[in-house]
Design a protein around this motif. Sequence first.
Motif, PDB file in Angstrom:
ATOM      1  N   HIS A   1       0.568  -0.933   0.012  1.00 31.16           N
ATOM      2  CA  HIS A   1      -0.219  -0.038   0.424  1.00 31.16           C
ATOM      3  C   HIS A   1       0.945   1.519   0.050  1.00 31.16           C
ATOM      4  O   HIS A   1       0.325   2.446  -0.235  1.00 31.16           O
ATOM      5  CB  HIS A   1      -0.938   0.082   1.155  1.00 31.16           C
ATOM      6  CG  HIS A   1      -2.509  -0.797   1.271  1.00 31.16           C
ATOM      7  ND1 HIS A   1      -1.916  -1.828   1.311  1.00 31.16           N
ATOM      8  CD2 HIS A   1      -3.487  -0.697  -0.040  1.00 31.16           C
ATOM      9  CE1 HIS A   1      -3.857  -2.617   0.898  1.00 31.16           C
ATOM     10  NE2 HIS A   1      -4.716  -1.921   0.254  1.00 31.16           N
ATOM     11  N   ALA A   2       1.883   1.267   0.814  1.00 27.80           N
ATOM     12  CA  ALA A   2       3.379   2.529   0.903  1.00 27.80           C
ATOM     13  C   ALA A   2       3.565   2.355  -0.989  1.00 27.80           C
ATOM     14  O   ALA A   2       3.385   4.172  -1.097  1.00 27.80           O
ATOM     15  CB  ALA A   2       4.200   1.907   1.653  1.00 27.80           C
ATOM     16  N   SER A   3       3.429   1.139  -1.803  1.00 27.67           N
ATOM     17  CA  SER A   3       4.295   1.512  -2.648  1.00 27.67           C
ATOM     18  C   SER A   3       3.059   2.068  -3.591  1.00 27.67           C
ATOM     19  O   SER A   3       3.077   3.377  -4.813  1.00 27.67           O
ATOM     20  CB  SER A   3       4.920   0.205  -3.360  1.00 27.67           C
ATOM     21  OG  SER A   3       4.697   0.376  -4.862  1.00 27.67           O
ATOM     22  N   PHE A   4       1.802   1.766  -3.863  1.00 28.60           N
ATOM     23  CA  PHE A   4       0.413   1.827  -4.523  1.00 28.60           C
ATOM     24  C   PHE A   4       0.531   3.542  -4.479  1.00 28.60           C
ATOM     25  O   PHE A   4       0.623   4.381  -4.819  1.00 28.60           O
ATOM     26  CB  PHE A   4      -0.539   1.680  -4.214  1.00 28.60           C
ATOM     27  CG  PHE A   4      -1.690   2.442  -4.883  1.00 28.60           C
ATOM     28  CD1 PHE A   4      -2.475   1.917  -5.341  1.00 28.60           C
ATOM     29  CD2 PHE A   4      -2.767   1.969  -3.259  1.00 28.60           C
ATOM     30  CE1 PHE A   4      -3.513   2.569  -6.541  1.00 28.60           C
ATOM     31  CE2 PHE A   4      -3.850   2.973  -3.932  1.00 28.60           C
ATOM     32  CZ  PHE A   4      -3.905   3.226  -5.016  1.00 28.60           C
ATOM     33  N   LEU A   5       0.645   3.995  -2.866  1.00 30.47           N
ATOM     34  CA  LEU A   5       0.492   5.334  -2.929  1.00 30.47           C
ATOM     35  C   LEU A   5       1.701   6.205  -3.326  1.00 30.47           C
ATOM     36  O   LEU A   5       0.869   7.534  -3.898  1.00 30.47           O
ATOM     37  CB  LEU A   5       0.448   5.744  -0.795  1.00 30.47           C
ATOM     38  CG  LEU A   5      -0.799   5.459  -0.708  1.00 30.47           C
ATOM     39  CD1 LEU A   5      -0.747   5.472   1.119  1.00 30.47           C
ATOM     40  CD2 LEU A   5      -2.250   6.129  -0.928  1.00 30.47           C
ATOM     41  N   LEU A   6       2.175   5.724  -3.508  1.00 30.57           N
ATOM     42  CA  LEU A   6       3.385   6.530  -3.673  1.00 30.57           C
ATOM     43  C   LEU A   6       3.333   6.650  -4.992  1.00 30.57           C
ATOM     44  O   LEU A   6       3.412   7.387  -6.202  1.00 30.57           O
ATOM     45  CB  LEU A   6       4.416   5.723  -3.756  1.00 30.57           C
ATOM     46  CG  LEU A   6       5.560   5.981  -2.441  1.00 30.57           C
ATOM     47  CD1 LEU A   6       7.042   5.393  -2.163  1.00 30.57           C
ATOM     48  CD2 LEU A   6       5.021   7.452  -1.633  1.00 30.57           C
TER      49      LEU A   6
END
Length: 568
Positions: free
Chosen positions: A449-454
């Motif tokens: 999810h951190a990767s998705f937000l970026l």
Amino acid sequence: MRKRFISTLGLGLLLGGRLWAQSGYTDQAALTKRLQQLNAQYKNLTSLQSIGKTSTGKDLWVLSVGQGDRGKKPAVVIVANLEGWHLAATELTLQTAEKLLSGASSDSVARLLTSKTFYFLPNLNPDAAAQYFAKLKYERSSTARPVDEDRDGRVDEDGPEDLNGDGLITQIRIEDPTGTYRVAKGDPRVLVKADAAKGEQGQYLVYTEGIDNDKDGAFNEDGLGGIHLNKNFTFEYEPFKPGSGDYPVSELENRALIDWLYENKNVYAILTFGPANNLTEAYKFDPMKANQRVVKGWQAKDVAVNEYVSKLYTATGLKDAPSLPSTKGDFPSWAYYHFGKLSFSTPGWWMPKDTARAGSPRPAGATPVPGGRPGMGAGRGAAASPALGSEEDVELLKWAKANNIEAFVEWKEIKHPDFPGKKVEVGGLVPFVKWNPPVAMLTPAAEKHASFLLSVAKAMPEVEIVNVQTETLSPGLNRITVDVHNKGLLPTHSELGNRVKYEDRLKIVATPAKNQKLVSGRTHQLVRTAIAGNGVEQLTWLVSGTGTFTIEASSAPAGSSKVTVNLK
């Protein structure tokens, strides 16, 4: 005595002689401390704010992440746990924020944090979430404000009772030929609705664990509190429905959230961790719903954006989530239809499709009953708890067994005052187990999810003024032409934002020098239709006179750009 630790619940209680160990989920005090520590550790990148309090005085926290003046940069809002029972949503939000901040030293993340803001709201329903840590534990969505749910002149008089003394509220099942539940084919412990159309006969009546305190024929229909936040927003609000409240936005919690959102004009998109999903599978365009007077379907261009963002989501490996439609009066729908923002939602974690392994997601069975508390308000013969209703609960139990998780309270016969002469048993799925795995299982999902937000932040709109051209038509008279370019991959605002008056659209401000006169064109104008990703809006002015002519394009959710033209 078996000493098998149950890592799913983090409850620290005794159940039938077995110890249930804490799994790391955070109560309000621990949540506050964790946020304060993050804010202290990354003081140049964060700020912490309470946007309001619940009726019991609990803070509603917002952690802002970004460089410089965060309120003046396009932002993504991450909202979690409006339901109260969804502790994994809170934990995912916290872990995602932590991973984003821990990676802030890398050049790519650092660049994003100089141009974008992330707002993390990890728990919007802390009073309901407190039930997870209470002595009596059950899945609850209601705020703590006392409400006469059954309209009998009394409040909170018929809540659940712990009939087998295990500290959990599960279910009771009563053998009865008029029952509407049968035994599941894959596991005799699981009960599912009998389908008369398929020739199936029911064997059991099923209710939430408890008794009919007020003798009105309904079980546990008026327990603690009563208003469910995800039924109390304005879009498709349903009055007179259990849990919806006497009027929309009646609660301190959702009023604080809405007020805060309206005050922060830089919000571009919203991600909600909750029991709805348009990320692993984007919405489909429905022209009938999208074009009716009261819009009830995503607009065509917004559906295309949803499809693109969905690809960003699944590219991280977050796949095979269940189909979870939005419900009436919920927050993700309000965020799109009434706030005009691109609104994405996901449960964040779901039971693996392969039940033999742990890790990423797919929850089995039906979603919790709207409103959260298992079967609260169910009368005789009514549907009971979120632990019932699907053969997929069999898969949940297989997955739990494979991962050494205690997920079921075995049925045990009791004497029940409301069913004399009947065989009554207490048991069923452990509260919270369906949506809240051991915290360690959330780490891979948080990283994704951190990767998705970026990825979303990189794709967000970013306006720039390019291709500035000056043409002299006669002495002292010039035509200025510019392209306002959106160099992002997402539009400057949602298509529905064109119809929502509040939406902060792109503004173009032209400022002539004192000795200049504008012959054609306007000093202030709105680009009413969103500029698509990599799209252009061309603008022209005729200016008489010499000196500097300044042009600025700006929108709080899409950034700003400014150029100065020298006219001779």
